[in-house]
Write a protein that holds these residues in place. Structure first.
Motif, PDB file in Angstrom:
ATOM      1  N   ALA A  15       0.833  -1.213   0.000  1.00 26.81           N
ATOM      2  CA  ALA A  15       0.000   0.000   0.000  1.00 26.81           C
ATOM      3  C   ALA A  15       0.862   1.255   0.000  1.00 26.81           C
ATOM      4  O   ALA A  15       0.561   2.234  -0.703  1.00 26.81           O
ATOM      5  CB  ALA A  15      -0.934  -0.007   1.202  1.00 26.81           C
ATOM      6  N   LEU A  16       1.955   1.249   0.761  1.00 30.17           N
ATOM      7  CA  LEU A  16       2.859   2.396   0.799  1.00 30.17           C
ATOM      8  C   LEU A  16       3.523   2.621  -0.555  1.00 30.17           C
ATOM      9  O   LEU A  16       3.593   3.748  -1.053  1.00 30.17           O
ATOM     10  CB  LEU A  16       3.925   2.198   1.878  1.00 30.17           C
ATOM     11  N   GLY A  17       3.984   1.553  -1.178  1.00 28.75           N
ATOM     12  CA  GLY A  17       4.610   1.672  -2.499  1.00 28.75           C
ATOM     13  C   GLY A  17       3.633   2.143  -3.551  1.00 28.75           C
ATOM     14  O   GLY A  17       3.946   2.978  -4.397  1.00 28.75           O
ATOM     15  N   ALA A  18       2.414   1.607  -3.499  1.00 30.70           N
ATOM     16  CA  ALA A  18       1.388   2.014  -4.463  1.00 30.70           C
ATOM     17  C   ALA A  18       1.028   3.483  -4.275  1.00 30.70           C
ATOM     18  O   ALA A  18       0.867   4.231  -5.253  1.00 30.70           O
ATOM     19  CB  ALA A  18       0.150   1.146  -4.310  1.00 30.70           C
ATOM     20  N   SER A  19       0.923   3.936  -3.033  1.00 25.12           N
ATOM     21  CA  SER A  19       0.631   5.349  -2.762  1.00 25.12           C
ATOM     22  C   SER A  19       1.772   6.243  -3.234  1.00 25.12           C
ATOM     23  O   SER A  19       1.535   7.308  -3.807  1.00 25.12           O
ATOM     24  CB  SER A  19       0.405   5.567  -1.267  1.00 25.12           C
ATOM     25  N   ALA A  20       2.992   5.801  -3.005  1.00 29.02           N
ATOM     26  CA  ALA A  20       4.150   6.581  -3.450  1.00 29.02           C
ATOM     27  C   ALA A  20       4.194   6.681  -4.964  1.00 29.02           C
ATOM     28  O   ALA A  20       4.478   7.749  -5.518  1.00 29.02           O
ATOM     29  CB  ALA A  20       5.432   5.947  -2.921  1.00 29.02           C
ATOM     30  N   GLY A  21       3.916   5.597  -5.659  1.00 33.09           N
ATOM     31  CA  GLY A  21       3.899   5.621  -7.119  1.00 33.09           C
ATOM     32  C   GLY A  21       2.845   6.563  -7.657  1.00 33.09           C
ATOM     33  O   GLY A  21       3.087   7.325  -8.595  1.00 33.09           O
ATOM     34  N   ALA A  22       1.659   6.544  -7.056  1.00 28.59           N
ATOM     35  CA  ALA A  22       0.588   7.441  -7.492  1.00 28.59           C
ATOM     36  C   ALA A  22       0.934   8.895  -7.181  1.00 28.59           C
ATOM     37  O   ALA A  22       0.658   9.792  -7.982  1.00 28.59           O
ATOM     38  CB  ALA A  22      -0.727   7.051  -6.829  1.00 28.59           C
ATOM     39  N   ALA A  23       1.553   9.136  -6.039  1.00 27.41           N
ATOM     40  CA  ALA A  23       1.925  10.507  -5.661  1.00 27.41           C
ATOM     41  C   ALA A  23       3.014  11.064  -6.576  1.00 27.41           C
ATOM     42  O   ALA A  23       2.956  12.225  -6.992  1.00 27.41           O
ATOM     43  CB  ALA A  23       2.377  10.543  -4.210  1.00 27.41           C
ATOM     44  N   VAL A  24       3.997  10.245  -6.906  1.00 26.96           N
ATOM     45  CA  VAL A  24       5.061  10.682  -7.804  1.00 26.96           C
ATOM     46  C   VAL A  24       4.499  11.006  -9.179  1.00 26.96           C
ATOM     47  O   VAL A  24       4.934  11.940  -9.857  1.00 26.96           O
ATOM     48  CB  VAL A  24       6.167   9.603  -7.896  1.00 26.96           C
ATOM     49  N   SER A  25       3.497  10.262  -9.589  1.00 23.13           N
ATOM     50  CA  SER A  25       2.887  10.490 -10.891  1.00 23.13           C
ATOM     51  C   SER A  25       2.227  11.860 -11.000  1.00 23.13           C
ATOM     52  O   SER A  25       2.096  12.398 -12.098  1.00 23.13           O
ATOM     53  CB  SER A  25       1.848   9.414 -11.172  1.00 23.13           C
ATOM     54  N   VAL A  42       8.922  -5.676  -2.873  1.00 28.22           N
ATOM     55  CA  VAL A  42       7.496  -5.359  -2.924  1.00 28.22           C
ATOM     56  C   VAL A  42       7.279  -3.851  -3.019  1.00 28.22           C
ATOM     57  O   VAL A  42       6.427  -3.388  -3.782  1.00 28.22           O
ATOM     58  CB  VAL A  42       6.766  -5.955  -1.705  1.00 28.22           C
ATOM     59  N   LEU A  43       8.034  -3.070  -2.276  1.00 31.08           N
ATOM     60  CA  LEU A  43       7.898  -1.613  -2.309  1.00 31.08           C
ATOM     61  C   LEU A  43       8.185  -1.057  -3.697  1.00 31.08           C
ATOM     62  O   LEU A  43       7.395  -0.277  -4.247  1.00 31.08           O
ATOM     63  CB  LEU A  43       8.829  -0.970  -1.284  1.00 31.08           C
ATOM     64  N   SER A  44       9.287  -1.480  -4.289  1.00 31.35           N
ATOM     65  CA  SER A  44       9.627  -0.983  -5.626  1.00 31.35           C
ATOM     66  C   SER A  44       8.650  -1.492  -6.678  1.00 31.35           C
ATOM     67  O   SER A  44       8.266  -0.755  -7.590  1.00 31.35           O
ATOM     68  CB  SER A  44      11.062  -1.369  -5.996  1.00 31.35           C
ATOM     69  N   GLY A  45       8.213  -2.725  -6.559  1.00 36.69           N
ATOM     70  CA  GLY A  45       7.248  -3.269  -7.505  1.00 36.69           C
ATOM     71  C   GLY A  45       5.898  -2.580  -7.416  1.00 36.69           C
ATOM     72  O   GLY A  45       5.270  -2.271  -8.432  1.00 36.69           O
ATOM     73  N   SER A  46       5.447  -2.293  -6.202  1.00 38.94           N
ATOM     74  CA  SER A  46       4.175  -1.604  -6.018  1.00 38.94           C
ATOM     75  C   SER A  46       4.228  -0.189  -6.571  1.00 38.94           C
ATOM     76  O   SER A  46       3.283   0.279  -7.213  1.00 38.94           O
ATOM     77  CB  SER A  46       3.802  -1.563  -4.539  1.00 38.94           C
ATOM     78  N   ALA A  47       5.328   0.498  -6.320  1.00 38.22           N
ATOM     79  CA  ALA A  47       5.479   1.859  -6.850  1.00 38.22           C
ATOM     80  C   ALA A  47       5.510   1.839  -8.376  1.00 38.22           C
ATOM     81  O   ALA A  47       4.875   2.673  -9.030  1.00 38.22           O
ATOM     82  CB  ALA A  47       6.742   2.505  -6.287  1.00 38.22           C
ATOM     83  N   ALA A  48       6.226   0.884  -8.956  1.00 33.98           N
ATOM     84  CA  ALA A  48       6.312   0.804 -10.419  1.00 33.98           C
ATOM     85  C   ALA A  48       4.960   0.460 -11.043  1.00 33.98           C
ATOM     86  O   ALA A  48       4.553   1.065 -12.040  1.00 33.98           O
ATOM     87  CB  ALA A  48       7.363  -0.231 -10.826  1.00 33.98           C
ATOM     88  N   ALA A  49       4.247  -0.499 -10.456  1.00 34.09           N
ATOM     89  CA  ALA A  49       2.937  -0.881 -10.991  1.00 34.09           C
ATOM     90  C   ALA A  49       1.949   0.269 -10.873  1.00 34.09           C
ATOM     91  O   ALA A  49       1.167   0.538 -11.788  1.00 34.09           O
ATOM     92  CB  ALA A  49       2.408  -2.116 -10.264  1.00 34.09           C
ATOM     93  N   SER A  50       1.992   0.971  -9.753  1.00 29.35           N
ATOM     94  CA  SER A  50       1.107   2.115  -9.548  1.00 29.35           C
ATOM     95  C   SER A  50       1.426   3.230 -10.526  1.00 29.35           C
ATOM     96  O   SER A  50       0.526   3.835 -11.113  1.00 29.35           O
ATOM     97  CB  SER A  50       1.242   2.620  -8.114  1.00 29.35           C
ATOM     98  N   LEU A  51       2.701   3.499 -10.711  1.00 33.14           N
ATOM     99  CA  LEU A  51       3.125   4.541 -11.633  1.00 33.14           C
ATOM    100  C   LEU A  51       2.657   4.239 -13.058  1.00 33.14           C
ATOM    101  O   LEU A  51       2.121   5.105 -13.745  1.00 33.14           O
ATOM    102  CB  LEU A  51       4.646   4.681 -11.595  1.00 33.14           C
ATOM    103  N   CYS A  52       2.815   3.001 -13.479  1.00 35.06           N
ATOM    104  CA  CYS A  52       2.391   2.622 -14.837  1.00 35.06           C
ATOM    105  C   CYS A  52       0.881   2.706 -15.003  1.00 35.06           C
ATOM    106  O   CYS A  52       0.393   3.182 -16.031  1.00 35.06           O
ATOM    107  CB  CYS A  52       2.877   1.210 -15.156  1.00 35.06           C
ATOM    108  N   ALA A  53       0.133   2.253 -14.008  1.00 31.66           N
ATOM    109  CA  ALA A  53      -1.331   2.315 -14.092  1.00 31.66           C
ATOM    110  C   ALA A  53      -1.801   3.760 -14.117  1.00 31.66           C
ATOM    111  O   ALA A  53      -2.701   4.123 -14.878  1.00 31.66           O
ATOM    112  CB  ALA A  53      -1.954   1.580 -12.909  1.00 31.66           C
ATOM    113  N   TRP A  54      -1.192   4.587 -13.311  1.00 29.77           N
ATOM    114  CA  TRP A  54      -1.572   6.002 -13.217  1.00 29.77           C
ATOM    115  C   TRP A  54      -1.338   6.691 -14.549  1.00 29.77           C
ATOM    116  O   TRP A  54      -2.189   7.412 -15.045  1.00 29.77           O
ATOM    117  CB  TRP A  54      -0.724   6.635 -12.122  1.00 29.77           C
ATOM    118  N   TRP A  55      -0.179   6.459 -15.120  1.00 32.22           N
ATOM    119  CA  TRP A  55       0.139   7.062 -16.413  1.00 32.22           C
ATOM    120  C   TRP A  55      -0.783   6.541 -17.502  1.00 32.22           C
ATOM    121  O   TRP A  55      -1.296   7.302 -18.314  1.00 32.22           O
ATOM    122  CB  TRP A  55       1.589   6.753 -16.783  1.00 32.22           C
TER     123      TRP A  55
END
Length: 105
Positions: free
Chosen positions: A15-25, A75-88
């Motif tokens: 959840a933290l990685g996914a939130s970070a990926g979405a926030a960076v986006s 898991v943190l890096s994977g969640s951030a990357a998956a979130s970033l790609c979905a967001w974009w």
């Protein structure tokens, strides 16, 4: 291979990685409305949480880092990357649909 069990710590990391990926986006592709921002954020959060483990493993294996990273880091890096790609992806599709959908009216 790293053991990625389903304990509460890894779910929190996802959840933290996914939130970070979405926030960076937000920095790279600003939403046009609050509704767009909310839908893209929650889509990124869901995708990062669901696909964070497999994405992290894929990235770690391709970069030959699987033996050097802990399960939480993967898991943190994977969640951030998956979130970033979905967001974009959702942001780009939303803008394309808005641009070409308005022409038919």
């Amino acid at each position: 291979m790293t053991d990625l069990s389903n304990d509460a710590g890894l779910w929190a990391t996802r959840a933290l990685g996914a939130s970070a990926g979405a926030a960076v986006s937000l920095v790279y592709l600003l939403p046009k409305s609050r509704r767009e921002a909310a839908s893209r954020f929650f889509t990124g959060l869901a995708c990062g949480t669901i696909f964070g483990g497999p994405t992290g493993i894929c990235i770690a294996e391709r970069l030959a880092l699987a033996d050097r990273l802990s399960a939480s880091e993967i898991v943190l890096s994977g969640s951030a990357a998956a979130s970033l790609c979905a967001w974009w992806g959702l942001g780009i599709l939303s803008r394309i649909a808005g641009r070409y959908g308005a022409r038919g009216r």
